[in-house]
Motif scaffolding. Structure first.
Motif, PDB file in Angstrom:
ATOM      1  N   THR A   5      32.601  38.673  23.296  1.00 15.17           N
ATOM      2  CA  THR A   5      31.364  37.785  23.331  1.00 15.17           C
ATOM      3  C   THR A   5      31.822  36.559  24.280  1.00 15.17           C
ATOM      4  OG1 THR A   5      30.976  38.512  21.130  1.00 15.17           O
ATOM      5  CG2 THR A   5      29.999  36.322  21.911  1.00 15.17           C
ATOM      6  N   PRO A   6      33.271  36.187  24.177  1.00 19.49           N
ATOM      7  CA  PRO A   6      33.266  34.861  25.017  1.00 19.49           C
ATOM      8  C   PRO A   6      33.349  35.140  26.467  1.00 19.49           C
ATOM      9  CG  PRO A   6      34.848  35.031  23.237  1.00 19.49           C
ATOM     10  CD  PRO A   6      34.090  36.156  23.236  1.00 19.49           C
ATOM     11  N   THR A   7      33.407  36.287  26.753  1.00 21.43           N
ATOM     12  CA  THR A   7      33.350  36.792  28.103  1.00 21.43           C
ATOM     13  C   THR A   7      32.369  37.348  28.725  1.00 21.43           C
ATOM     14  OG1 THR A   7      34.364  39.244  27.639  1.00 21.43           O
ATOM     15  CG2 THR A   7      36.000  37.424  27.969  1.00 21.43           C
ATOM     16  N   SER A   8      31.030  37.147  28.144  1.00 18.19           N
ATOM     17  CA  SER A   8      29.900  37.573  28.713  1.00 18.19           C
ATOM     18  C   SER A   8      29.591  36.784  29.919  1.00 18.19           C
ATOM     19  CB  SER A   8      28.702  37.654  27.734  1.00 18.19           C
ATOM     20  OG  SER A   8      28.501  35.872  27.351  1.00 18.19           O
ATOM     21  N   GLU A   9      28.939  37.442  30.804  1.00 18.78           N
ATOM     22  CA  GLU A   9      28.514  36.715  32.052  1.00 18.78           C
ATOM     23  C   GLU A   9      27.983  35.246  31.936  1.00 18.78           C
ATOM     24  OE1 GLU A   9      29.735  37.522  35.284  1.00 18.78           O
ATOM     25  OE2 GLU A   9      30.933  38.911  34.221  1.00 18.78           O
ATOM     26  N   LYS A  10      27.068  35.151  30.942  1.00 18.96           N
ATOM     27  CA  LYS A  10      26.393  34.225  30.885  1.00 18.96           C
ATOM     28  C   LYS A  10      27.443  32.872  30.208  1.00 18.96           C
ATOM     29  CE  LYS A  10      21.750  32.678  28.993  1.00 18.96           C
ATOM     30  NZ  LYS A  10      20.846  33.034  28.133  1.00 18.96           N
ATOM     31  N   VAL A  16      32.472  27.928  33.420  1.00 18.01           N
ATOM     32  CA  VAL A  16      32.682  27.547  34.874  1.00 18.01           C
ATOM     33  C   VAL A  16      32.146  26.421  35.489  1.00 18.01           C
ATOM     34  CG1 VAL A  16      32.917  28.333  37.330  1.00 18.01           C
ATOM     35  CG2 VAL A  16      33.794  29.754  35.675  1.00 18.01           C
ATOM     36  N   ASN A  17      30.671  26.228  35.099  1.00 16.77           N
ATOM     37  CA  ASN A  17      30.007  25.253  35.501  1.00 16.77           C
ATOM     38  C   ASN A  17      30.159  23.810  34.979  1.00 16.77           C
ATOM     39  OD1 ASN A  17      28.203  26.771  37.117  1.00 16.77           O
ATOM     40  ND2 ASN A  17      26.517  27.136  35.464  1.00 16.77           N
ATOM     41  N   GLU A  43      38.348  34.524  39.333  1.00 17.34           N
ATOM     42  CA  GLU A  43      39.823  34.293  38.718  1.00 17.34           C
ATOM     43  C   GLU A  43      39.728  34.212  37.248  1.00 17.34           C
ATOM     44  OE1 GLU A  43      41.456  30.781  40.570  1.00 17.34           O
ATOM     45  OE2 GLU A  43      40.722  31.523  42.473  1.00 17.34           O
ATOM     46  N   LEU A  44      38.788  33.813  36.505  1.00 16.19           N
ATOM     47  CA  LEU A  44      38.891  33.482  35.173  1.00 16.19           C
ATOM     48  C   LEU A  44      38.918  34.701  34.574  1.00 16.19           C
ATOM     49  CD1 LEU A  44      38.791  31.871  32.349  1.00 16.19           C
ATOM     50  CD2 LEU A  44      36.299  31.734  32.803  1.00 16.19           C
ATOM     51  N   ASN A  45      37.922  35.841  35.176  1.00 23.59           N
ATOM     52  CA  ASN A  45      37.923  37.162  34.403  1.00 23.59           C
ATOM     53  C   ASN A  45      39.255  37.769  34.784  1.00 23.59           C
ATOM     54  OD1 ASN A  45      35.215  37.917  33.673  1.00 23.59           O
ATOM     55  ND2 ASN A  45      34.493  37.756  35.868  1.00 23.59           N
ATOM     56  N   ALA A  93      39.985  33.545  24.401  1.00 24.03           N
ATOM     57  CA  ALA A  93      39.768  32.051  24.291  1.00 24.03           C
ATOM     58  C   ALA A  93      41.073  31.176  24.704  1.00 24.03           C
ATOM     59  CB  ALA A  93      39.822  31.625  22.715  1.00 24.03           C
ATOM     60  N   GLN A  94      42.194  31.692  24.635  1.00 24.27           N
ATOM     61  CA  GLN A  94      43.397  30.863  25.001  1.00 24.27           C
ATOM     62  C   GLN A  94      43.522  31.044  26.708  1.00 24.27           C
ATOM     63  OE1 GLN A  94      45.688  29.209  23.407  1.00 24.27           O
ATOM     64  NE2 GLN A  94      46.919  28.874  25.107  1.00 24.27           N
ATOM     65  N   ALA A  95      43.034  32.331  27.261  1.00 25.26           N
ATOM     66  CA  ALA A  95      43.114  32.456  28.709  1.00 25.26           C
ATOM     67  C   ALA A  95      42.062  31.537  29.327  1.00 25.26           C
ATOM     68  CB  ALA A  95      42.688  33.822  28.961  1.00 25.26           C
ATOM     69  N   MET A  96      41.102  31.247  28.585  1.00 22.86           N
ATOM     70  CA  MET A  96      39.744  30.243  28.947  1.00 22.86           C
ATOM     71  C   MET A  96      40.545  28.898  29.057  1.00 22.86           C
ATOM     72  SD  MET A  96      36.525  32.219  27.562  1.00 22.86           S
ATOM     73  CE  MET A  96      35.485  30.927  28.150  1.00 22.86           C
ATOM     74  N   LYS A  97      41.214  28.435  27.810  1.00 26.49           N
ATOM     75  CA  LYS A  97      41.610  27.007  27.519  1.00 26.49           C
ATOM     76  C   LYS A  97      42.587  26.861  28.772  1.00 26.49           C
ATOM     77  CE  LYS A  97      44.060  24.572  23.860  1.00 26.49           C
ATOM     78  NZ  LYS A  97      44.493  24.477  22.700  1.00 26.49           N
ATOM     79  N   ALA A  98      43.482  27.740  29.139  1.00 28.20           N
ATOM     80  CA  ALA A  98      44.778  27.582  29.841  1.00 28.20           C
ATOM     81  C   ALA A  98      43.961  27.342  31.330  1.00 28.20           C
ATOM     82  CB  ALA A  98      46.088  28.676  29.825  1.00 28.20           C
ATOM     83  N   PHE A  99      43.204  28.251  31.644  1.00 25.38           N
ATOM     84  CA  PHE A  99      42.596  28.377  33.114  1.00 25.38           C
ATOM     85  C   PHE A  99      41.798  26.937  33.121  1.00 25.38           C
ATOM     86  CE2 PHE A  99      39.217  29.199  35.988  1.00 25.38           C
ATOM     87  CZ  PHE A  99      39.986  29.777  37.025  1.00 25.38           C
ATOM     88  N   ARG A 100      41.166  26.542  32.154  1.00 28.32           N
ATOM     89  CA  ARG A 100      40.367  25.183  32.182  1.00 28.32           C
ATOM     90  C   ARG A 100      41.341  24.026  32.676  1.00 28.32           C
ATOM     91  NH1 ARG A 100      36.018  22.098  30.976  1.00 28.32           N
ATOM     92  NH2 ARG A 100      36.712  20.001  29.941  1.00 28.32           N
TER      93      ARG A 100
END
Length: 108
Positions: A5-10, A16-17, A43-45, A93-100
């Protein structure tokens, strides 16, 4: 890869926005902003996919590696992830947090 779910394109696009906004880059040229958004989303994907692979056990990674040595169908690859006990949502979620955190820490 499993559909998390957290990786859906939307969701990724909104994420990213928000990163761009929080970095203070909202006033960028429209074309540059579109290019940055596409690059960040790609890159996030990639980071999320890597995190999902790291979430697999050693045995599951070996099974996946063996499978990839052949000519697997998408369904066969998907089954490796579906049959795993890995917590893909937590990994994503962890990957997104680290990327941000990395993006916001970079000098603009």
């Amino acid at each position: 890869m499993p559909d998390i779910t957290p990786t859906s394109e939307k969701v990724l696009s909104a994420f990213v926005n928000k990163m761009i906004e929080d970095k203070g880059l909202s006033d960028m040229d429209r074309r540059e902003k579109l290019m940055l958004r596409a690059q960040l989303q790609s890159e996030l994907n990639t980071q999320i996919e890597k995190a999902m692979l790291r979430a697999l056990s050693d045995d599951e990674l070996m099974n996946l590696s063996d499978l990839m040595n052949g000519n697997p169908t998408a369904r066969q690859v998907e089954a490796v992830f579906e049959n795993s006990d890995a917590d893909y949502e937590a990994a994503a979620a962890q990957a997104m947090k680290a990327f941000r955190a990395g993006f916001l820490a970079e000098v603009a």
